[in-house]
Design a protein around this motif. Sequence first.
Motif, PDB file in Angstrom:
ATOM      1  N   GLU A  44      15.491 117.089 -33.847  1.00 19.07           N
ATOM      2  CA  GLU A  44      16.559 116.638 -34.675  1.00 19.07           C
ATOM      3  C   GLU A  44      18.107 117.512 -34.313  1.00 19.07           C
ATOM      4  N   ASN A  45      17.831 118.436 -33.590  1.00 18.62           N
ATOM      5  CA  ASN A  45      19.045 119.210 -33.158  1.00 18.62           C
ATOM      6  C   ASN A  45      19.341 119.613 -31.937  1.00 18.62           C
ATOM      7  N   PHE A  46      18.295 119.400 -30.942  1.00 16.44           N
ATOM      8  CA  PHE A  46      18.647 119.644 -29.578  1.00 16.44           C
ATOM      9  C   PHE A  46      18.244 118.623 -28.616  1.00 16.44           C
ATOM     10  N   GLY A  47      18.071 117.202 -29.136  1.00 14.50           N
ATOM     11  CA  GLY A  47      17.870 116.336 -28.379  1.00 14.50           C
ATOM     12  C   GLY A  47      16.740 116.160 -27.521  1.00 14.50           C
ATOM     13  N   TYR A  48      15.654 116.980 -27.926  1.00 14.19           N
ATOM     14  CA  TYR A  48      14.263 116.746 -27.374  1.00 14.19           C
ATOM     15  C   TYR A  48      13.704 115.639 -27.801  1.00 14.19           C
ATOM     16  N   LYS A  49      12.853 114.861 -26.778  1.00 11.44           N
ATOM     17  CA  LYS A  49      12.298 113.630 -27.259  1.00 11.44           C
ATOM     18  C   LYS A  49      10.712 113.996 -27.418  1.00 11.44           C
ATOM     19  N   ARG A  50       9.875 113.238 -28.237  1.00 10.18           N
ATOM     20  CA  ARG A  50       8.642 113.410 -28.454  1.00 10.18           C
ATOM     21  C   ARG A  50       7.717 113.206 -27.269  1.00 10.18           C
ATOM     22  N   GLU A  51       8.140 112.222 -26.415  1.00 13.71           N
ATOM     23  CA  GLU A  51       7.416 112.001 -25.090  1.00 13.71           C
ATOM     24  C   GLU A  51       7.376 113.096 -24.148  1.00 13.71           C
ATOM     25  N   ASP A  52       8.570 113.896 -24.263  1.00 15.83           N
ATOM     26  CA  ASP A  52       8.522 115.156 -23.343  1.00 15.83           C
ATOM     27  C   ASP A  52       8.022 116.360 -24.048  1.00 15.83           C
ATOM     28  N   MET A  53       7.186 116.388 -24.906  1.00 17.45           N
ATOM     29  CA  MET A  53       6.577 117.475 -25.602  1.00 17.45           C
ATOM     30  C   MET A  53       5.119 117.455 -25.391  1.00 17.45           C
ATOM     31  N   VAL A  54       4.447 118.636 -24.974  1.00 17.19           N
ATOM     32  CA  VAL A  54       2.911 118.766 -25.193  1.00 17.19           C
ATOM     33  C   VAL A  54       2.841 119.801 -26.591  1.00 17.19           C
ATOM     34  N   ILE A  55       1.878 119.099 -27.156  1.00 15.65           N
ATOM     35  CA  ILE A  55       1.794 119.951 -28.578  1.00 15.65           C
ATOM     36  C   ILE A  55       0.172 120.300 -28.571  1.00 15.65           C
ATOM     37  N   LEU A  56      -0.243 121.628 -28.494  1.00 12.29           N
ATOM     38  CA  LEU A  56      -1.544 121.853 -28.734  1.00 12.29           C
ATOM     39  C   LEU A  56      -1.843 122.493 -29.919  1.00 12.29           C
ATOM     40  N   THR A  57      -2.658 122.033 -30.936  1.00 11.33           N
ATOM     41  CA  THR A  57      -2.968 122.706 -32.021  1.00 11.33           C
ATOM     42  C   THR A  57      -4.420 122.449 -32.310  1.00 11.33           C
ATOM     43  N   ASP A  58      -5.073 123.479 -32.957  1.00  4.51           N
ATOM     44  CA  ASP A  58      -6.620 123.277 -33.129  1.00  4.51           C
ATOM     45  C   ASP A  58      -6.901 122.421 -34.324  1.00  4.51           C
ATOM     46  N   ASP A  59      -5.950 121.564 -34.822  1.00  2.00           N
ATOM     47  CA  ASP A  59      -6.310 120.553 -35.880  1.00  2.00           C
ATOM     48  C   ASP A  59      -6.691 119.233 -35.289  1.00  2.00           C
ATOM     49  N   GLN A  60      -6.341 118.897 -33.937  1.00  2.00           N
ATOM     50  CA  GLN A  60      -6.344 117.565 -33.301  1.00  2.00           C
ATOM     51  C   GLN A  60      -7.775 117.390 -32.897  1.00  2.00           C
ATOM     52  N   GLN A  61      -8.018 115.919 -32.974  1.00  2.00           N
ATOM     53  CA  GLN A  61      -9.297 115.439 -32.427  1.00  2.00           C
ATOM     54  C   GLN A  61      -9.404 115.430 -30.927  1.00  2.00           C
ATOM     55  N   ASN A  62      -8.300 115.140 -30.144  1.00  2.00           N
ATOM     56  CA  ASN A  62      -8.179 114.874 -28.675  1.00  2.00           C
ATOM     57  C   ASN A  62      -8.903 116.338 -28.147  1.00  2.00           C
ATOM     58  N   PRO A  63      -9.686 116.395 -27.260  1.00  2.00           N
ATOM     59  CA  PRO A  63     -10.083 117.653 -26.711  1.00  2.00           C
ATOM     60  C   PRO A  63      -8.816 118.092 -25.885  1.00  2.00           C
ATOM     61  N   MET A  64      -8.115 117.181 -25.215  1.00  2.00           N
ATOM     62  CA  MET A  64      -6.949 117.606 -24.231  1.00  2.00           C
ATOM     63  C   MET A  64      -5.742 118.118 -25.171  1.00  2.00           C
ATOM     64  N   SER A  65      -5.881 117.980 -26.456  1.00  2.00           N
ATOM     65  CA  SER A  65      -4.621 118.674 -27.332  1.00  2.00           C
ATOM     66  C   SER A  65      -5.193 119.703 -27.980  1.00  2.00           C
ATOM     67  N   GLN A  66      -6.439 120.197 -27.614  1.00  2.00           N
ATOM     68  CA  GLN A  66      -6.910 121.678 -28.200  1.00  2.00           C
ATOM     69  C   GLN A  66      -6.244 122.662 -27.595  1.00  2.00           C
TER      70      GLN A  66
END
Length: 290
Positions: free
Chosen positions: A78-100
């Motif tokens: 919202e403030n700095f022009g980053y795009k979701r497709e250019d982000m990698v988000i790793l959290t331990d509530d995700q089902q995809n093993p690659m996102s853990q």
Amino acid sequence: MPSVDSNSYVHENAQAPPPPPQAPQHFGFGAPQGYAFQYSQCTGRRKALLIGINYFGQRGQLRGCINDVRNMSSYLVENFGYKREDMVILTDDQQNPMSQPTKQNILRAMHWLVKEARSNDSLFFHYSGHGGQTKDLDGDEEDGFDEVIYPVDFRQVGHITDDEMHRIMVRPLQSGVRLTAIFDSCHSGTALDLPYIYSTQGILKEPNLAKEAGQGLLGVISAYSQGDLSGVANNIMGFFKKATGGEDAHARAVATKTSPADVIMLSGSKDDQTSFVLPFPYLTYYLHIT
């Protein structure tokens, strides 16, 4: 301040800061004059790696780290022009093993973040989770300890040291690449092994070896007065280590960890401190003044 619709610095109002200088910059008073870095103009590609670990079902489970990542992701978009497709988000509530946020996934994502980075790119790293310390093995730490972060599977595969994070995310960066890193974790003051530490007034902080050694001597006296002989021995070792080895460690860090890139790190605690929960606006305040 960059706008949402542009990757460049723009003057939308009288309060917007001017673009950064394009000439090589020195690190400030007290830093070796032979070292310089180049500011990013923030006109290139933007990439972000956001890691939040709550350690579900583990001893020491946390509650707010995943929420930190969600807030930071929205803030960057919202403030700095980053795009979701250019982000990698790793959290331990995700089902995809690659996102853990496993050790393997975190290291892989760190390599992705800096891959093919060029001058005037803007890279962003955020870690919210447990942090700690381990014995320094290469002599670049004044206190004798490396700082570490703990992946979700650290009990099986171990931690990630500041030496490794520096090697992956800082050393490859060329002049003019911006890397902004935030560590919201314990013992994170030098979690990227950046050799220059600044006060909130922008003054370069040099190691005060005499003060640190004096504090160690007070520890010796205190332990002796309480009859703690083992504490006396430990404090004596720390006293001589700080008095004789700190200066060499700082010189080694400057010589081996200085980067020509535009690297900024904000931490939630000093190397010898533990963290406590801070509201998200506290972080945004510091982002606005960098």
